[in-house]
Design an enzyme around this catalytic site. Structure first.
Site, PDB file in Angstrom:
ATOM      1  CD  GLU A 166      -3.025  -1.045   2.230  1.00 52.05           C
ATOM      2  OE1 GLU A 166      -4.191  -1.402   1.970  1.00 52.05           O
ATOM      3  OE2 GLU A 166      -2.679  -0.660   3.367  1.00 52.05           O
ATOM      4  CB  CYS A 175       3.117   7.493   3.030  1.00 57.33           C
ATOM      5  SG  CYS A 175       3.713   6.439   4.362  1.00 57.33           S
ATOM      6  CB  CYS A 187       7.011  -5.048   8.871  1.00 54.88           C
ATOM      7  SG  CYS A 187       8.216  -4.032   9.767  1.00 54.88           S
ATOM      8  CB  CYS A 200       6.076  -1.692  16.071  1.00 52.84           C
ATOM      9  SG  CYS A 200       7.813  -1.394  15.648  1.00 52.84           S
ATOM     10  CB  CYS A 248       2.847  -0.761  13.688  1.00 53.26           C
ATOM     11  SG  CYS A 248       2.991  -0.541  11.903  1.00 53.26           S
ATOM     12  CB  SER A 271      10.302   6.940   9.030  1.00 52.05           C
ATOM     13  OG  SER A 271       9.926   6.542  10.344  1.00 52.05           O
ATOM     14  CB  CYS A 295       0.868   7.140  11.200  1.00 52.03           C
ATOM     15  SG  CYS A 295       1.537   8.563  10.336  1.00 52.03           S
TER      16      CYS A 295
END
Length: 406
Positions: free
Chosen positions: A127, A140, A147, A151, A154, A243, A385
């Site tokens: 995405e 973004c 991933c 986290c 997230c 980031s 986010c």
């Protein structure tokens, strides 16, 4: 009301490629997107272009790919027809498939892009989000499919890691976004689209999408150097932000070899809490992370590091947390982005109350740090986010949950 577009149905002229699942190993043509100029020259040599022409021909291709934004060799009108035909027979510059496009009530757009398997066993999806604001349009961009960092606040962290994206696939997100908002010469902005009122429509790129960019350093570096090339996409390095959750060994390299702006996904001021929220902290703790930040190449008041801090109710949002944050960042040219937590299905966290966020912000501001509260954008389409996760992965999880419940 948010809008979801079926790309093929609603825009028959939208860029498409054959379904990746129909391609057998070895059938795909090598892509030219993501190659640097030297590599473009070498690619041209494989189809018989004399070496003395490589530099000139590579510059022509560079212009068509990154200034004009073409995705068809036939549009490259200053290149001889026979060479265009050879290029078309041997290479690809086609865009990947756009599976869906969602438009939030606030104008935020989220695309689901599908790429070739490339070792993953089946086509992969990521995405990408476009956030329009007055005077700027921020894209973004994702760096990985899934991933590894898990986290806990997230949504992307709940999707297992599949593979790194190539430089071509990272750049494709920028090119497709510019296609869709009409940000190339001779392109048209969709009627009614919310975009900056003048100038370029994609002005900023943030590597804050799916994945940890510094676990895919070489591909991210290559893509961002092409994106910031002055003769191509020409994005200022001050408008490109990477980031990271804290891959300490690669932080210096980011400043030294890419030269972009840096953002740190911090979210806690104590190791015992950050170990839970951002588990990579167990490998490189807060002290090691901040030491790397202090040594970031080019760091100055004109080139500050952004520290991202998600506001979690009763977890990390006390006045003491705010004071400790100020203490931790002392001596580092920095700004702090406070991010109201964006909920997603299955999350155990809640967003801090608005009054609590404002009081936290006041403490940080009084200490001399700019601490804008990042107003949630695109929440209604899960584009904010921490909310990104491929739609197919959501569907697979839904099916697994249904089977478990049955």
């Amino acid at each position: 009301m948010a809008i979801t577009l079926d790309i093929a149905r609603d825009n028959p002229n939208a860029p498409t490629v054959p379904a990746a699942a129909s391609l057998l190993p070895g059938e795909e043509k090598p892509g030219l997107i993501g190659l640097n100029r030297e590599e473009l020259g070498e690619a041209l040599g494989t189809i018989g272009v004399p070496q003395k022409q490589w530099r000139m021909r590579a510059s022509q291709l560079w212009h068509w790919l990154y200034v004009r934004g073409v995705s068809d060799f036939a549009q490259m009108t200053n290149i001889a027809k026979d060479l265009r035909q050879k290029l078309d027979e041997n290479f690809s510059i086609a865009r990947p498939e756009i599976v869906s496009e969602q438009i939030s009530v606030d104008g935020t757009r989220k695309w689901l892009f599908r790429f070739l398997p490339r070792g993953a066993g089946r086509p992969v999806e990521v995405e990408t989000v476009y956030i329009p604001e007055e005077g700027r349009g921020t894209l973004c961009v994702s760096s990985q499919v899934g991933c590894t960092l898990t986290c806990t606040f997230c949504h992307t962290g709940t999707q297992k890691m599949v593979r790194n994206l190539t430089a071509e696939e990272i750049l494709a997100q920028v090119l497709l976004a510019r296609d869709r908002v009409g940000d190339f010469p001779d392109a048209h902005t969709p009627q009614g689209a919310i975009v900056p009122s003048e100038g370029r429509l994609v002005t900023n790129v943030v590597m804050m999408g799916m994945g940890e960019p510094l676990y895919n350093f070489e591909n991210v570096k290559k893509a961002l150097l092409i994106a910031s090339d002055g003769d191509g996409l020409s994005l200022s390095k001050r408008r490109i932000t990477l980031s990271t959750s804290g891959v300490v060994p690669e932080i210096f390299r980011t400043g030294d070899e890419i030269g972009c702006m840096l953002a740190i996904s911090l979210h806690a001021v104590r190791d015992e809490l950050r170990d839970v929220l951002v588990p990579i902290n167990k490998k490189w703790n807060i002290a090691a992370l901040l030491d790397a930040c202090r040594n970031y190449p080019g760091l100055s008041n004109a080139k500050r590091i952004t520290f991202e801090y998600v506001m979690l109710k009763g977890i990390n949002d006390s006045n003491k947390d705010a004071l400790d944050l100020v203490r931790l960042l002392k001596g580092i040219p920095a700004k702090i982005n406070l991010i109201p937590f964006n909920p997603w299905p299955g999350s155990e966290y809640e967003c801090s109350d608005w009054e609590r966020i404002e009081e936290f912000s006041d403490i940080v501001n009084r200490a001399g740090y700019a601490s804008p509260i990042r107003t949630p954008r695109g929440r209604d389409i899960f584009a904010a986010c921490g909310q990104l996760k491929s739609a197919s992965e959501r569907m697979r999880k839904k099916d697994r949950d249904a089977l478990t419940a049955g």
